[in-house]
Design a protein around this motif. Structure first.
Motif, short mmCIF file in Angstrom:
data_model
loop_
_atom_site.label_atom_id
_atom_site.label_comp_id
_atom_site.label_asym_id
_atom_site.label_seq_id
_atom_site.Cartn_x
_atom_site.Cartn_y
_atom_site.Cartn_z
N LEU A 146 0.84 -1.20 0.00
CA LEU A 146 0.00 0.00 0.00
C LEU A 146 0.88 1.25 0.00
CD1 LEU A 146 -3.03 1.01 0.45
CD2 LEU A 146 -2.39 1.22 2.84
N ARG A 147 0.54 2.21 -0.85
CA ARG A 147 1.32 3.45 -0.93
C ARG A 147 0.58 4.57 -0.20
NH1 ARG A 147 4.62 3.84 -5.51
NH2 ARG A 147 5.12 5.94 -4.79
N GLU A 148 1.28 5.21 0.73
CA GLU A 148 0.72 6.34 1.46
C GLU A 148 1.65 7.54 1.32
OE1 GLU A 148 -1.74 4.38 5.14
OE2 GLU A 148 0.40 4.77 5.47
N TYR A 149 1.04 8.72 1.23
CA TYR A 149 1.84 9.94 1.08
C TYR A 149 1.12 11.11 1.72
CZ TYR A 149 3.91 14.06 -1.11
OH TYR A 149 4.50 15.29 -1.31
N ALA A 150 1.87 12.00 2.33
CA ALA A 150 1.31 13.25 2.84
C ALA A 150 2.43 14.29 2.92
CB ALA A 150 0.70 13.06 4.22
N SER A 151 2.06 15.57 2.77
CA SER A 151 3.02 16.66 2.88
C SER A 151 2.36 17.81 3.62
CB SER A 151 3.46 17.13 1.49
OG SER A 151 4.13 18.38 1.58
N ASP A 152 3.14 18.50 4.46
CA ASP A 152 2.62 19.67 5.17
C ASP A 152 2.60 20.92 4.29
OD1 ASP A 152 2.12 18.51 7.78
OD2 ASP A 152 4.29 18.40 8.02
N ASP A 153 3.27 20.89 3.16
CA ASP A 153 3.30 22.01 2.21
C ASP A 153 3.55 23.36 2.90
OD1 ASP A 153 3.19 22.99 -0.46
OD2 ASP A 153 1.15 23.73 -0.09
N GLY A 154 4.53 23.38 3.78
CA GLY A 154 4.92 24.64 4.40
C GLY A 154 4.26 24.94 5.73
N SER B 31 1.29 19.25 11.33
CA SER B 31 0.03 19.97 11.60
C SER B 31 -0.99 19.85 10.48
CB SER B 31 0.32 21.46 11.84
OG SER B 31 0.73 22.08 10.61
N ALA B 32 -0.57 19.31 9.32
CA ALA B 32 -1.46 19.38 8.15
C ALA B 32 -1.54 18.05 7.38
CB ALA B 32 -0.99 20.51 7.23
N GLY B 33 -0.41 17.64 6.79
CA GLY B 33 -0.41 16.42 5.97
C GLY B 33 -0.75 15.17 6.76
N LYS B 34 -0.14 15.03 7.94
CA LYS B 34 -0.39 13.83 8.75
C LYS B 34 -1.84 13.76 9.23
CE LYS B 34 2.00 10.94 12.13
NZ LYS B 34 0.82 10.41 12.83
N PRO B 35 -2.42 14.86 9.72
CA PRO B 35 -3.84 14.80 10.08
C PRO B 35 -4.75 14.43 8.90
CG PRO B 35 -2.82 16.74 11.04
CD PRO B 35 -1.80 16.13 10.12
N ALA B 36 -4.41 14.93 7.71
CA ALA B 36 -5.20 14.59 6.52
C ALA B 36 -5.11 13.10 6.23
CB ALA B 36 -4.71 15.40 5.32
N LEU B 37 -3.88 12.57 6.28
CA LEU B 37 -3.68 11.14 6.04
C LEU B 37 -4.34 10.30 7.14
CD1 LEU B 37 -2.37 8.91 4.32
CD2 LEU B 37 -0.27 9.22 5.66
#
Length: 203
Positions: A65-73, A78-84
């Motif tokens: 399984l492929r998972e990806y997230a980025s906080d984009d600044g 605070s952002a990518g991980k909560p979304a994922l």
């Protein structure tokens, strides 16, 4: 990759809200591959290129399984991980999300950001609707005209999705549940005495 039923979203979803002047826009879309997910993320970034942040995340069925997230600044975590985490928590696969933020001048703090990004993903997923799906693959079947009626009859009796293109020969683009693919190929090969050219899975 497992052939078990998995949870995904039925269609594209959208959510919008404002917190302390910052506008958050959640985008969710069903995707088949990592390439689909990355293309979706790029499309959102292009459309909202004036935004302060476009935070992406996806979970795509692959082996593994492929998972990806980025906080984009945004501040780390605070952002990518909560979304994922929302995708993980709802056990959703083959889903891409992007949360667009237009900064409104008031700092929300890490806790506020986690809450806002999570909410944007949850609401976009609610808008899209969660569904269960079986893994599918694409087959390309090429036959001469004499065999096209036979093949079409088999595809219709199996209830699989397909499109037919009539040229010098007839090409069927078929979307079939992975676990039924081998049986379908065997049936077509038998019915056409091996004259059907079957290739797949295709992207």
């Amino acid at each position: 990759m497992s052939s078990e039923v998995y949870r995904t979203i039925a269609e594209s979803g959208h959510a919008e809200f404002v917190i302390s002047g910052s506008e958050f826009i959640g985008h969710a879309r069903p995707v088949e591959t990592v390439q689909d997910a990355e293309s979706f993320i790029e499309a959102v970034r292009d459309e909202y290129d004036d935004a302060t942040h476009n935070v992406p995340a996806y979970r795509v069925r692959a082996d593994p399984l492929r998972e990806y997230a980025s906080d984009d600044g945004e501040p780390s975590g605070s952002a990518g991980k909560p979304a994922l985490n929302v995708l993980q928590g709802q056990e959703l696969e083959n889903v891409g999300v992007v949360v667009t933020r237009y900064f409104g001048g008031t700092e929300l703090g890490v806790g506020g950001l986690v809450s806002a990004y999570s909410r944007a993903v949850k609401e976009a997923i609610e808008d899209a609707g969660v569904t269960e799906e079986r893994p599918h693959e694409q087959l390309a079947i090429t036959v001469e005209y004499d065999d096209s009626g036979t093949v079409r009859g088999i595809l219709e009796s199996e209830g699989v999705e397909f499109e037919a293109e009539y040229g010098e020969d007839v090409q069927f683009s078929v979307r079939v549940p992975t676990e039924e693919s081998d049986d379908l190929c065997d049936r077509i090969a038998s019915a056409t005495s091996g004259r059907a050219d079957v290739s797949g899975p295709t992207e």
